[in-house]
Enzyme design. Structure first.
Site, short mmCIF file in Angstrom:
data_model
loop_
_atom_site.label_atom_id
_atom_site.label_comp_id
_atom_site.label_asym_id
_atom_site.label_seq_id
_atom_site.Cartn_x
_atom_site.Cartn_y
_atom_site.Cartn_z
CG HIS A 183 -0.30 0.00 2.54
ND1 HIS A 183 -0.78 -0.69 3.62
CD2 HIS A 183 0.81 0.62 3.00
CE1 HIS A 183 0.00 -0.50 4.66
NE2 HIS A 183 0.98 0.31 4.31
CG HIS B 266 0.59 4.23 7.77
ND1 HIS B 266 -0.46 3.59 7.15
CD2 HIS B 266 1.68 3.49 7.49
CE1 HIS B 266 -0.02 2.51 6.52
NE2 HIS B 266 1.28 2.43 6.70
CG HIS C 173 8.20 -1.67 3.66
ND1 HIS C 173 7.23 -2.61 3.91
CD2 HIS C 173 7.63 -0.48 3.97
CE1 HIS C 173 6.12 -2.02 4.34
NE2 HIS C 173 6.34 -0.71 4.40
CD GLU D 246 2.85 -1.38 6.51
OE1 GLU D 246 2.71 -0.21 6.88
OE2 GLU D 246 3.07 -1.69 5.32
#
Ligand code: DHB
Ligand code: FE
Length: 279
Positions: A12, A59, A192, A239
């Protein structure tokens, strides 16, 4: 009875919103990423889900570090996007499904998941961009039920707990007397790390093993505690818990209909999978 017809898992990254705004879908950098969603959209056109349960992590748009629920479920009539500072355009509002949201909440709390319930909720890029990849005209043909899992502020829920949350979501949908076809959409990952000494960290071997595990050995990733997940996938790669919860909702067996893995999009190993439950 309502029925889960499939699960879609995807990354995303905010830059996707910039690429959409600039019409860069055919640009050499972006093409391998956007092309991966064509088969997914064909499947959506065939199966036409009525509702999407979107499992994602906020977030800092709706929840900030001062108040951070581990699990939260939206029960609003409508969900709006707002500026997060990425410089990407906002998307049209999403229609909620308060009746199904409250059923999910009742059912999950009944199974001892102590949720935060949100009758007002803004949805960030982790929600809006995957939806825009599935329905590029942004005329959302579905209602939505947002489910947030905290992956932003320690302590995070364990992988095992997230899998169990997914299983409980599966049972909640199955016990809803409506006739809706439900899609579960899990967004985040894959590996990531955006900050610290390992900024830019990507772990292709781990990502590929994780994607395989969702098909053949769905609880494989539940062996990892949070520290080991961060080690393997990066601080933001955790995530992938959204993928695990999504997989939990699909039941014992799935058929893999589509998969793509591409490095990098922004700082992230991006992936998409389409899984169908097998009765
Ligand atoms: C990026 C990835 C994310 O998951 C996110 O939420 C923000 C930024 C990135 O790779 O740029
Ligand atoms: Fe993210």
């Amino acid at each position: 009875m309502a029925k889960i017809i499939g699960g879609i898992t995807t990354s995303h990254v905010p830059a996707i919103g910039g690429a959409i705004a600039k019409g860069l879908q055919q640009d050499p950098y972006w093409k391998p990423f956007f092309d991966a969603f064509v088969p997914v959209r064909h499947w959506l056109a065939e199966t036409r889900p009525d509702v999407v349960v979107v499992i994602y992590n906020d977030h800092g748009l709706n929840f900030f570090l001062d108040k951070m629920p581990t699990f939260a479920v939206g029960a609003a009539p409508e969900y709006r996007n707002a500026d997060e500072g990425w410089g990407i355009p906002q998307v049209p509002a999403f229609s909620g499904n308060p009746a199904l949201s409250w059923h999910l909440i009742e059912s999950l709390v009944g199974e001892e998941f102590d949720l935060t319930t949100c009758q007002e909720m803004q949805v960030d890029h982790a929600f809006t961009l995957p939806m825009a990849l599935l329905w590029p005209d942004q005329k959302w043909p579905v209602t939505v039920v947002p489910v947030c899992i905290n992956t932003v502020q320690a302590p995070l829920p364990s992988a095992a707990r997230c899998y169990k949350l997914g299983e409980a979501i599966g049972r909640a949908v199955a016990s809803w007397p409506g006739q809706e076809n439900v899609l579960v959409l899990g967004t985040g990952g894959l590996s990531h790390q955006l900050d610290g000494e390992r900024a830019g960290f990507i772990n292709k071997n781990f990502d590929l093993k994780f994607m395989d595990s969702l098909v053949h050995e769905p609880k494989w990733a539940t062996q990892f505690n949070t520290h080991r997940l961060v080690e393997q996938a990066g601080t933001q790669g955790v995530e992938l818990l959204m993928w695990l919860a999504t997989r939990g909702a699909l039941g014992a067996k799935v058929r893999e209909l589509h998969r793509n893995y591409h490095i990098p999009i922004s700082n992230t190993a991006s992936g998409v999978m389409l899984l169908e439950p097998v009765a």
